[in-house]
Write a protein that holds these residues in place. Structure first.
Motif, PDB file in Angstrom:
ATOM      1  N   PRO A   5       1.354  -0.958  -0.270  1.00 35.08           N
ATOM      2  CA  PRO A   5       0.136   0.037   0.181  1.00 35.08           C
ATOM      3  C   PRO A   5       1.314   1.434  -0.073  1.00 35.08           C
ATOM      4  CG  PRO A   5      -0.546  -1.085   1.737  1.00 35.08           C
ATOM      5  CD  PRO A   5       0.507  -2.185   1.370  1.00 35.08           C
ATOM      6  N   PRO A   6       0.574   2.122   0.010  1.00 36.59           N
ATOM      7  CA  PRO A   6       1.495   3.437  -0.286  1.00 36.59           C
ATOM      8  C   PRO A   6       1.512   4.269   0.398  1.00 36.59           C
ATOM      9  CG  PRO A   6      -0.551   3.528  -2.245  1.00 36.59           C
ATOM     10  CD  PRO A   6      -0.820   2.484  -1.406  1.00 36.59           C
ATOM     11  N   ARG A   7       0.309   3.435   1.937  1.00 39.17           N
ATOM     12  CA  ARG A   7       0.893   4.069   3.424  1.00 39.17           C
ATOM     13  C   ARG A   7       2.211   3.815   3.653  1.00 39.17           C
ATOM     14  NH1 ARG A   7      -0.408   1.632   7.997  1.00 39.17           N
ATOM     15  NH2 ARG A   7      -2.231   0.873   7.096  1.00 39.17           N
ATOM     16  N   HIS A   8       2.363   2.246   3.445  1.00 38.04           N
ATOM     17  CA  HIS A   8       3.683   1.640   4.060  1.00 38.04           C
ATOM     18  C   HIS A   8       5.239   2.228   2.602  1.00 38.04           C
ATOM     19  CE1 HIS A   8       2.156  -2.539   5.442  1.00 38.04           C
ATOM     20  NE2 HIS A   8       0.765  -0.991   5.642  1.00 38.04           N
ATOM     21  N   ARG A   9       4.292   2.546   1.490  1.00 37.81           N
ATOM     22  CA  ARG A   9       5.869   2.580   0.645  1.00 37.81           C
ATOM     23  C   ARG A   9       6.212   3.837   1.611  1.00 37.81           C
ATOM     24  NH1 ARG A   9       3.612   3.207  -5.104  1.00 37.81           N
ATOM     25  NH2 ARG A   9       1.849   1.995  -4.114  1.00 37.81           N
ATOM     26  N   LEU A  10       5.026   5.036   1.156  1.00 35.74           N
ATOM     27  CA  LEU A  10       6.193   6.399   1.933  1.00 35.74           C
ATOM     28  C   LEU A  10       6.242   6.851   3.979  1.00 35.74           C
ATOM     29  CD1 LEU A  10       6.073   9.874   2.449  1.00 35.74           C
ATOM     30  CD2 LEU A  10       3.223   9.225   3.182  1.00 35.74           C
ATOM     31  N   ALA A  11       5.739   5.141   4.438  1.00 36.31           N
ATOM     32  CA  ALA A  11       6.104   4.944   5.907  1.00 36.31           C
ATOM     33  C   ALA A  11       8.683   5.080   5.904  1.00 36.31           C
ATOM     34  CB  ALA A  11       5.708   3.953   6.490  1.00 36.31           C
ATOM     35  N   LEU A  16      14.095   6.025   5.521  1.00 39.51           N
ATOM     36  CA  LEU A  16      15.105   5.654   4.957  1.00 39.51           C
ATOM     37  C   LEU A  16      15.378   7.434   5.212  1.00 39.51           C
ATOM     38  CD1 LEU A  16      17.365   4.885   2.920  1.00 39.51           C
ATOM     39  CD2 LEU A  16      15.564   5.234   0.913  1.00 39.51           C
ATOM     40  N   ALA A  17      14.640   8.215   4.772  1.00 40.15           N
ATOM     41  CA  ALA A  17      15.280   9.810   4.683  1.00 40.15           C
ATOM     42  C   ALA A  17      16.270   9.956   6.567  1.00 40.15           C
ATOM     43  CB  ALA A  17      13.801  10.611   4.765  1.00 40.15           C
ATOM     44  N   GLY A  18      15.304   9.597   7.423  1.00 38.14           N
ATOM     45  CA  GLY A  18      15.973   9.474   8.771  1.00 38.14           C
ATOM     46  C   GLY A  18      17.511   8.795   8.848  1.00 38.14           C
ATOM     47  N   LEU A  19      17.425   7.832   7.493  1.00 39.94           N
ATOM     48  CA  LEU A  19      18.541   7.243   8.116  1.00 39.94           C
ATOM     49  C   LEU A  19      19.865   8.238   6.773  1.00 39.94           C
ATOM     50  CD1 LEU A  19      20.781   4.945   8.314  1.00 39.94           C
ATOM     51  CD2 LEU A  19      19.893   3.701   6.382  1.00 39.94           C
ATOM     52  N   LEU A  20      19.412   8.503   6.616  1.00 39.00           N
ATOM     53  CA  LEU A  20      20.569   9.479   5.281  1.00 39.00           C
ATOM     54  C   LEU A  20      20.657  10.604   6.001  1.00 39.00           C
ATOM     55  CD1 LEU A  20      18.715   8.527   1.591  1.00 39.00           C
ATOM     56  CD2 LEU A  20      20.978   7.404   2.269  1.00 39.00           C
ATOM     57  N   THR A  21      19.595  10.997   6.936  1.00 42.99           N
ATOM     58  CA  THR A  21      20.102  12.120   7.257  1.00 42.99           C
ATOM     59  C   THR A  21      20.931  11.488   8.310  1.00 42.99           C
ATOM     60  OG1 THR A  21      17.521  12.593   6.595  1.00 42.99           O
ATOM     61  CG2 THR A  21      18.809  14.396   8.839  1.00 42.99           C
ATOM     62  N   SER A  37      14.882  12.455  13.885  1.00 42.46           N
ATOM     63  CA  SER A  37      13.846  12.509  14.338  1.00 42.46           C
ATOM     64  C   SER A  37      12.325  12.626  14.257  1.00 42.46           C
ATOM     65  CB  SER A  37      13.489  12.867  15.929  1.00 42.46           C
ATOM     66  OG  SER A  37      13.691  14.275  15.697  1.00 42.46           O
ATOM     67  N   LEU A  38      12.297  13.879  13.055  1.00 44.71           N
ATOM     68  CA  LEU A  38      10.960  13.674  12.573  1.00 44.71           C
ATOM     69  C   LEU A  38      10.700  12.734  11.680  1.00 44.71           C
ATOM     70  CD1 LEU A  38      10.562  17.623  12.108  1.00 44.71           C
ATOM     71  CD2 LEU A  38       9.144  16.164  13.423  1.00 44.71           C
ATOM     72  N   PRO A  39      11.423  12.548  10.539  1.00 44.10           N
ATOM     73  CA  PRO A  39      10.966  11.465   9.700  1.00 44.10           C
ATOM     74  C   PRO A  39      10.857   9.725  10.629  1.00 44.10           C
ATOM     75  CG  PRO A  39      12.956  13.099   8.605  1.00 44.10           C
ATOM     76  CD  PRO A  39      12.220  12.939  10.133  1.00 44.10           C
ATOM     77  N   LEU A  40      11.627   9.805  10.742  1.00 41.80           N
ATOM     78  CA  LEU A  40      10.876   8.543  11.801  1.00 41.80           C
ATOM     79  C   LEU A  40      10.010   8.076  13.068  1.00 41.80           C
ATOM     80  CD1 LEU A  40      14.571   7.824  12.832  1.00 41.80           C
ATOM     81  CD2 LEU A  40      13.446   6.580  11.215  1.00 41.80           C
ATOM     82  N   TRP A  41       9.415   9.473  13.186  1.00 46.35           N
ATOM     83  CA  TRP A  41       8.672   9.888  13.704  1.00 46.35           C
ATOM     84  C   TRP A  41       7.313   9.661  12.763  1.00 46.35           C
ATOM     85  CZ3 TRP A  41       6.981   9.034  18.637  1.00 46.35           C
ATOM     86  CH2 TRP A  41       7.195   9.218  19.699  1.00 46.35           C
ATOM     87  N   ALA A  42       7.381  10.088  11.537  1.00 42.48           N
ATOM     88  CA  ALA A  42       6.532  10.440  11.082  1.00 42.48           C
ATOM     89  C   ALA A  42       6.292   8.567  10.727  1.00 42.48           C
ATOM     90  CB  ALA A  42       6.716  11.402   9.795  1.00 42.48           C
ATOM     91  N   HIS A 289      13.738  -3.975  -0.164  1.00 41.35           N
ATOM     92  CA  HIS A 289      13.721  -3.346   0.911  1.00 41.35           C
ATOM     93  C   HIS A 289      13.580  -2.209   1.517  1.00 41.35           C
ATOM     94  CE1 HIS A 289      16.836  -4.297   4.390  1.00 41.35           C
ATOM     95  NE2 HIS A 289      16.654  -2.590   4.643  1.00 41.35           N
ATOM     96  N   LEU A 290      13.277  -1.474   0.613  1.00 33.89           N
ATOM     97  CA  LEU A 290      12.660  -0.377   0.739  1.00 33.89           C
ATOM     98  C   LEU A 290      10.891  -0.683   1.013  1.00 33.89           C
ATOM     99  CD1 LEU A 290      12.640   3.060   1.659  1.00 33.89           C
ATOM    100  CD2 LEU A 290      12.485   2.948  -0.798  1.00 33.89           C
ATOM    101  N   HIS A 291      10.272  -1.003   0.271  1.00 31.21           N
ATOM    102  CA  HIS A 291       8.883  -1.227   0.930  1.00 31.21           C
ATOM    103  C   HIS A 291       8.566  -2.260   1.193  1.00 31.21           C
ATOM    104  CE1 HIS A 291       8.354   0.196  -3.778  1.00 31.21           C
ATOM    105  NE2 HIS A 291       8.374   1.362  -3.497  1.00 31.21           N
TER     106      HIS A 291
END
Length: 438
Positions: A5-11, A16-21, A37-42, A289-291
């Motif tokens: 689902p799109p929600r899983h892909r966005l999560a 990944l954004a939290g890791l890269l940051t 922290s914000l991307p991970l919490w989101a 892996h991302l999805h």
């Protein structure tokens, strides 16, 4: 394979954004902590509906208590916390967990052909424990499934095999720098001396393995029970990764903590290993892996973030209420360290994840450098024993979900093991406390 689902892909993308940051922050000064922290919490909020109800209750209670402590500190004691850092607790530990997850893309360790003659008896039991210990030290929970699924090809797993898997993985938390336990310990005790902890934790873990082999072979008839046969080839990848981390830590980037090195090194190694298969194959594996894998980490990510919020809130409340003049123990020596260990393991048996007890304890302590090493060892030892015996720990819930054994049944089997290991841990605490005070 159909897209999730799109929600899983966005999560997955936010994780990944939290890791890269976090990785970017190791190279660039000035990146705000909330950018991690914000991307991970989101991502956790997006995946909240998919988290098992039991984990929702645990994480939800931690978050509510953390927020309640913050409100009480502000309203009752005029505290002025930095709003931009309120969600930072355990964020870089979560980033490390995400980074370590990429090691699964490098390849799976193998043993002999599935139809070869199985190793049985004490030797087979020792192989199961040792295989999970050494592979799990790098690959974490995935090593349990690799070994467990291999054993299951010969029939439904027996209690003695599951106990070997349980104890092999949980005891690795006492020394492995790749475990979340080490990440939490380092985040709460930045001056922790890893070599000192390793010198105490590694012998303890292998003492637990020796005890398990002899205790379980007396309690169960293991003469025909298949075990895992660990080959030198199986250890090549984990040993190489561990050696590379040590080279970075002591030679290339000595200013970075082991947790920070693991955070950027694991995804880098995974990417390099897959590029040899070609760009298309690499992209396919990374997207999968991302999805799937990153959203699948929702339970542990949410628990760690909420535990970090609890630690932050309680720390702010204690500091505001006492003007920073009170700590739970004036001197974190032998007695307080032993009492803390027993309390955390007892709470794990009652159903709480050890990270909760460790986080609450850390929020009420003010530790200097040497005592941070002692605290770190207490945290790792209580994690190693508490997750083995705790009915609601990650390893026992995973074994229950994968192989159908009750977490409470595992707890009953492990009570005597926890008692023996706790005796050894208390002796180690006494020795370590004397060493750090010298």
């Amino acid at each position: 394979m159909p897209l999730p689902p799109p929600r899983h892909r966005l999560a997955g993308a936010l994780t990944l954004a939290g890791l890269l940051t976090q990785i970017a922050g190791l190279c660039l000064d000035g990146l705000p902590s909330w950018s991690v922290s914000l991307p991970l919490w989101a991502a956790s909020l997006l995946m909240w509906p998919d988290i098992p109800r039991r984990n929702q209750w645990q994480a939800g209670v931690l978050a509510v208590l953390g927020l309640a402590f913050l409100v009480l500190a502000v309203v009752g004691f005029d505290a002025t916390p930095d709003i931009t850092t309120l969600l930072d607790g355990n964020a870089f530990v979560v980033a490390m967990l995400v980074g370590v997850s990429f090691i699964a893309l490098i390849g799976r360790p193998s043993e002999g052909p599935p139809n070869s003659e199985p190793v049985t008896g004490r030797r087979g039991l020792a192989g199961t424990w040792l295989g999970v210990q050494l592979l799990g030290a790098i690959l974490n929970l995935s090593a349990v499934f690799m070994v467990g699924d291999r054993l299951e090809r010969r029939g439904r797993l027996l209690d003695v095999q599951l106990l070997g898997l349980n104890r092999g993985l949980s005891s690795a938390a006492m020394w492995s720098p790749f475990f979340a336990a080490m990440g939490v310990a380092v985040s709460l005790a930045p001056s922790l001396e890893y070599t000192t902890v390793l010198a105490a934790g590694l012998p303890l873990a292998f003492a637990g393995g020796l005890y398990s082999v002899f205790e379980l072979s007396r309690r169960f008839d293991v003469s025909e029970v298949p075990g895992f046969s660990l080959s030198p080839r199986s250890l090549l990848m984990p040993a190489s990764v561990a050696g590379l981390v040590m080279v970075f830590h002591y030679v290339i980037t000595p200013s970075l903590t082991i947790v920070s090195i693991i955070t950027f090194l694991m995804p880098t190694l995974a990417l390099a290993a897959n590029l040899a298969r070609g760009a298309a194959a690499t992209r396919e594996r990374l997207v999968r892996h991302l999805h799937y894998r990153l959203p699948g980490m929702r339970g542990e990510i949410t628990l760690f973030l909420c535990a970090g919020l609890l630690t932050k809130g309680l720390s702010i409340l204690v500091a505001a209420a006492t003007n920073g003049d009170w700590t739970l123990f004036a001197d974190f020596g032998v007695g307080p360290a032993m009492l803390s260990y027993v309390a955390i393991v007892a709470s794990a048996i009652a159903g709480l994840h050890p990270i909760i007890g460790i986080s609450v304890l850390a929020s009420m302590l003010d530790l200097d450098g040497p005592h941070q090493t002692l605290f770190g060892f207490v945290a790792l030892a209580s994690w190693g024993v508490g997750t083995a015996v705790g009915p609601l720990s990650g390893i026992n819930l995973s074994l229950q979900g994968r192989y159908g054994i009750s977490g409470y049944r595992m707890m009953k089997h492990n009570l005597h093991y926890a008692l023996v290991m706790s005796t050894l841990v208390l002796v180690a605490i006494a020795c370590l406390a004397q060493a750090v005070s010298a």
